[in-house]
Design a protein around this motif. Structure first.
Motif, PDB file in Angstrom:
ATOM      1  N   GLU A  95       0.830  -1.211   0.000  1.00  0.00           N
ATOM      2  CA  GLU A  95       0.000   0.000   0.000  1.00  0.00           C
ATOM      3  C   GLU A  95       0.860   1.255   0.000  1.00  0.00           C
ATOM      4  OE1 GLU A  95      -3.498   0.053   2.492  1.00  0.00           O
ATOM      5  OE2 GLU A  95      -3.532  -2.141   2.544  1.00  0.00           O
ATOM      6  N   GLY A  96       2.075   1.145   0.533  1.00  0.00           N
ATOM      7  CA  GLY A  96       2.995   2.276   0.430  1.00  0.00           C
ATOM      8  C   GLY A  96       3.342   2.562  -1.015  1.00  0.00           C
ATOM      9  N   GLY A  97       3.521   1.487  -1.811  1.00  0.00           N
ATOM     10  CA  GLY A  97       3.771   1.665  -3.241  1.00  0.00           C
ATOM     11  C   GLY A  97       2.571   2.268  -3.942  1.00  0.00           C
ATOM     12  N   ALA A  98       1.373   1.803  -3.564  1.00  0.00           N
ATOM     13  CA  ALA A  98       0.156   2.373  -4.149  1.00  0.00           C
ATOM     14  C   ALA A  98       0.026   3.849  -3.786  1.00  0.00           C
ATOM     15  CB  ALA A  98      -1.069   1.594  -3.659  1.00  0.00           C
ATOM     16  N   LEU A  99       0.335   4.177  -2.550  1.00  0.00           N
ATOM     17  CA  LEU A  99       0.237   5.567  -2.114  1.00  0.00           C
ATOM     18  C   LEU A  99       1.204   6.454  -2.889  1.00  0.00           C
ATOM     19  CD1 LEU A  99      -0.912   7.698  -0.210  1.00  0.00           C
ATOM     20  CD2 LEU A  99       0.813   7.017   1.476  1.00  0.00           C
ATOM     21  N   ASP A 100       2.404   5.972  -3.148  1.00  0.00           N
ATOM     22  CA  ASP A 100       3.362   6.760  -3.934  1.00  0.00           C
ATOM     23  C   ASP A 100       2.800   7.075  -5.324  1.00  0.00           C
ATOM     24  OD1 ASP A 100       5.264   6.945  -1.968  1.00  0.00           O
ATOM     25  OD2 ASP A 100       6.443   5.230  -2.651  1.00  0.00           O
ATOM     26  N   LEU A 101       2.140   6.096  -5.940  1.00  0.00           N
ATOM     27  CA  LEU A 101       1.534   6.331  -7.251  1.00  0.00           C
ATOM     28  C   LEU A 101       0.387   7.332  -7.156  1.00  0.00           C
ATOM     29  CD1 LEU A 101       1.473   2.679  -8.666  1.00  0.00           C
ATOM     30  CD2 LEU A 101       2.999   4.545  -9.352  1.00  0.00           C
ATOM     31  N   VAL A 102      -0.395   7.225  -6.088  1.00  0.00           N
ATOM     32  CA  VAL A 102      -1.493   8.160  -5.869  1.00  0.00           C
ATOM     33  C   VAL A 102      -0.965   9.581  -5.700  1.00  0.00           C
ATOM     34  CG1 VAL A 102      -3.194   8.887  -4.136  1.00  0.00           C
ATOM     35  CG2 VAL A 102      -3.177   6.523  -4.969  1.00  0.00           C
ATOM     36  N   LEU A 103       0.083   9.726  -4.912  1.00  0.00           N
ATOM     37  CA  LEU A 103       0.637  11.058  -4.644  1.00  0.00           C
ATOM     38  C   LEU A 103       1.281  11.680  -5.874  1.00  0.00           C
ATOM     39  CD1 LEU A 103       2.220  10.369  -1.130  1.00  0.00           C
ATOM     40  CD2 LEU A 103       0.112  11.634  -1.618  1.00  0.00           C
ATOM     41  N   HIS A 189      -7.210   9.955   5.039  1.00  0.00           N
ATOM     42  CA  HIS A 189      -7.965  10.461   3.892  1.00  0.00           C
ATOM     43  C   HIS A 189      -7.651  11.928   3.636  1.00  0.00           C
ATOM     44  CE1 HIS A 189     -12.068  11.746   2.130  1.00  0.00           C
ATOM     45  NE2 HIS A 189     -11.371  11.199   1.159  1.00  0.00           N
ATOM     46  N   GLU A 190      -7.659  12.726   4.687  1.00  0.00           N
ATOM     47  CA  GLU A 190      -7.382  14.153   4.531  1.00  0.00           C
ATOM     48  C   GLU A 190      -5.941  14.401   4.098  1.00  0.00           C
ATOM     49  OE1 GLU A 190      -9.569  16.539   4.502  1.00  0.00           O
ATOM     50  OE2 GLU A 190     -11.103  15.011   4.819  1.00  0.00           O
ATOM     51  N   ARG A 199       3.494  13.492   5.261  1.00  0.00           N
ATOM     52  CA  ARG A 199       2.499  13.195   6.286  1.00  0.00           C
ATOM     53  C   ARG A 199       1.621  12.013   5.874  1.00  0.00           C
ATOM     54  NH1 ARG A 199      -0.397  14.356  10.602  1.00  0.00           N
ATOM     55  NH2 ARG A 199      -2.679  14.366  10.533  1.00  0.00           N
ATOM     56  N   ALA A 200       1.225  11.955   4.620  1.00  0.00           N
ATOM     57  CA  ALA A 200       0.399  10.840   4.152  1.00  0.00           C
ATOM     58  C   ALA A 200       1.143   9.518   4.315  1.00  0.00           C
ATOM     59  CB  ALA A 200       0.004  11.060   2.690  1.00  0.00           C
ATOM     60  N   ARG A 201       2.400   9.492   3.926  1.00  0.00           N
ATOM     61  CA  ARG A 201       3.183   8.257   4.055  1.00  0.00           C
ATOM     62  C   ARG A 201       3.347   7.875   5.524  1.00  0.00           C
ATOM     63  NH1 ARG A 201       6.514  11.094   0.082  1.00  0.00           N
ATOM     64  NH2 ARG A 201       6.111  10.237  -2.003  1.00  0.00           N
ATOM     65  N   ALA A 202       3.636   8.868   6.363  1.00  0.00           N
ATOM     66  CA  ALA A 202       3.836   8.595   7.786  1.00  0.00           C
ATOM     67  C   ALA A 202       2.568   8.058   8.438  1.00  0.00           C
ATOM     68  CB  ALA A 202       4.310   9.856   8.507  1.00  0.00           C
ATOM     69  N   LEU A 203       1.409   8.604   8.056  1.00  0.00           N
ATOM     70  CA  LEU A 203       0.150   8.148   8.637  1.00  0.00           C
ATOM     71  C   LEU A 203      -0.184   6.720   8.205  1.00  0.00           C
ATOM     72  CD1 LEU A 203      -2.146  11.309   8.414  1.00  0.00           C
ATOM     73  CD2 LEU A 203      -1.261  10.216  10.485  1.00  0.00           C
ATOM     74  N   LEU A 204       0.128   6.380   6.965  1.00  0.00           N
ATOM     75  CA  LEU A 204      -0.129   5.007   6.512  1.00  0.00           C
ATOM     76  C   LEU A 204       0.740   4.024   7.284  1.00  0.00           C
ATOM     77  CD1 LEU A 204      -1.500   3.017   4.568  1.00  0.00           C
ATOM     78  CD2 LEU A 204       0.404   3.407   2.974  1.00  0.00           C
ATOM     79  N   VAL A 205       2.006   4.328   7.422  1.00  0.00           N
ATOM     80  CA  VAL A 205       2.907   3.443   8.163  1.00  0.00           C
ATOM     81  C   VAL A 205       2.472   3.337   9.623  1.00  0.00           C
ATOM     82  CG1 VAL A 205       5.275   3.165   9.016  1.00  0.00           C
ATOM     83  CG2 VAL A 205       4.871   3.837   6.629  1.00  0.00           C
ATOM     84  N   GLU A 206       2.106   4.458  10.222  1.00  0.00           N
ATOM     85  CA  GLU A 206       1.659   4.458  11.616  1.00  0.00           C
ATOM     86  C   GLU A 206       0.379   3.640  11.775  1.00  0.00           C
ATOM     87  OE1 GLU A 206       1.108   4.938  15.604  1.00  0.00           O
ATOM     88  OE2 GLU A 206       2.924   5.232  14.395  1.00  0.00           O
ATOM     89  N   HIS A 207      -0.513   3.742  10.812  1.00  0.00           N
ATOM     90  CA  HIS A 207      -1.766   2.979  10.857  1.00  0.00           C
ATOM     91  C   HIS A 207      -1.480   1.479  10.855  1.00  0.00           C
ATOM     92  CE1 HIS A 207      -5.835   1.708  10.095  1.00  0.00           C
ATOM     93  NE2 HIS A 207      -5.529   1.248   8.890  1.00  0.00           N
TER      94      HIS A 207
END
Length: 218
Positions: A95-103, A189-190, A199-207
């Motif tokens: 999901e970190g890889g997916a998030l990078d593509l999203v960002l 989400h925000e 911040r988005a990456r950090a929140l995903l990892v923390e989650h």
């Protein structure tokens, strides 16, 4: 090169449809961890011959949702705490890889795609509906991976998300307040919509790390 005269096939084979229903039953707990699957019984239930059932079960063995014991049969996997921790580690990477593509240019698409699951999670959390929260949780992460527009990530995520859904019953008990689970997704989400990429990456990892900590502390 000559063209082989293949026979026409249905858009979705019988084996594929059976595999899909078995995945759903495993995910929902209708087929409990450790349960043995009988080929003949399933063929009768689905109203088909044994061949498509056998093929469907072998697909799920390959996906890791079923396992075979020689001379005994085929069983639904049982997830240990170590398995669940490994699932979340794998999901963090995927999901970190997916998030990078999203960002990288797909933030608006992802933000819109995630909104329904965030809304549903907040509503079900307020109602104390743990199963509803789990459904919305699953939908959130499916939407995140799908928003990356990578068919290979979607395929890779499928089994991990099914395995996660299998263990969410245990994870629910680690949240004394379901609204906390919902807030984690609202914040992510925000951040995906308008926060910094860091911040988005950090929140995903923390989650993901938070889920692992809760499971270890059960």
């Amino acid at each position: 090169m000559s063209i082989i005269d293949f026979e026409p096939v249905n858009q979705q084979s019988t084996a594929e449809m059976i595999a899909g229903r078995l995945r759903e039953a495993i995910m929902r707990g209708a087929l409990a961890p450790g349960a043995q699957l009988g080929e003949a019984d399933l063929a009768t239930s689905f109203g088909v011959s044994r061949g498509p059932v056998r093929e469907a079960m072998q697909r799920l063995v390959q996906e890791g949702l079923l396992f075979s014991i020689r001379n005994r049969g085929i069983f639904v996997i049982e997830l240990t705490t170590d398995d669940v921790i490994d699932i979340y580690r794998a999901r963090t990477a995927l999901e970190g890889g997916a998030l990078d593509l999203v960002l990288d240019g797909r933030r608006d698409i992802a933000y819109a795609a995630l909104r329904p699951s965030v809304t549903a999670m907040a509503r079900t959390a307020e109602a104390g509906d743990a199963a509803g929260v789990s459904d919305a949780d699953q939908a959130f992460h499916e939407a995140l991976v799908t928003a990356a527009d990578s068919p290979r990530l979607v395929r890779a995520a499928r089994t991990l998300l099914i395995e996660t859904r299998m263990c969410l019953g245990a994870l629910q008990t680690t949240y004394p307040d379901l609204r906390e689970q919902a807030r984690e997704h609202v914040d992510l989400h925000e951040a995906i919509g308008s926060g910094s990429p860091e911040r988005a990456r950090a929140l995903l990892v923390e989650h993901m790390d938070d889920a692992v900590r809760r499971l270890r502390d059960r």
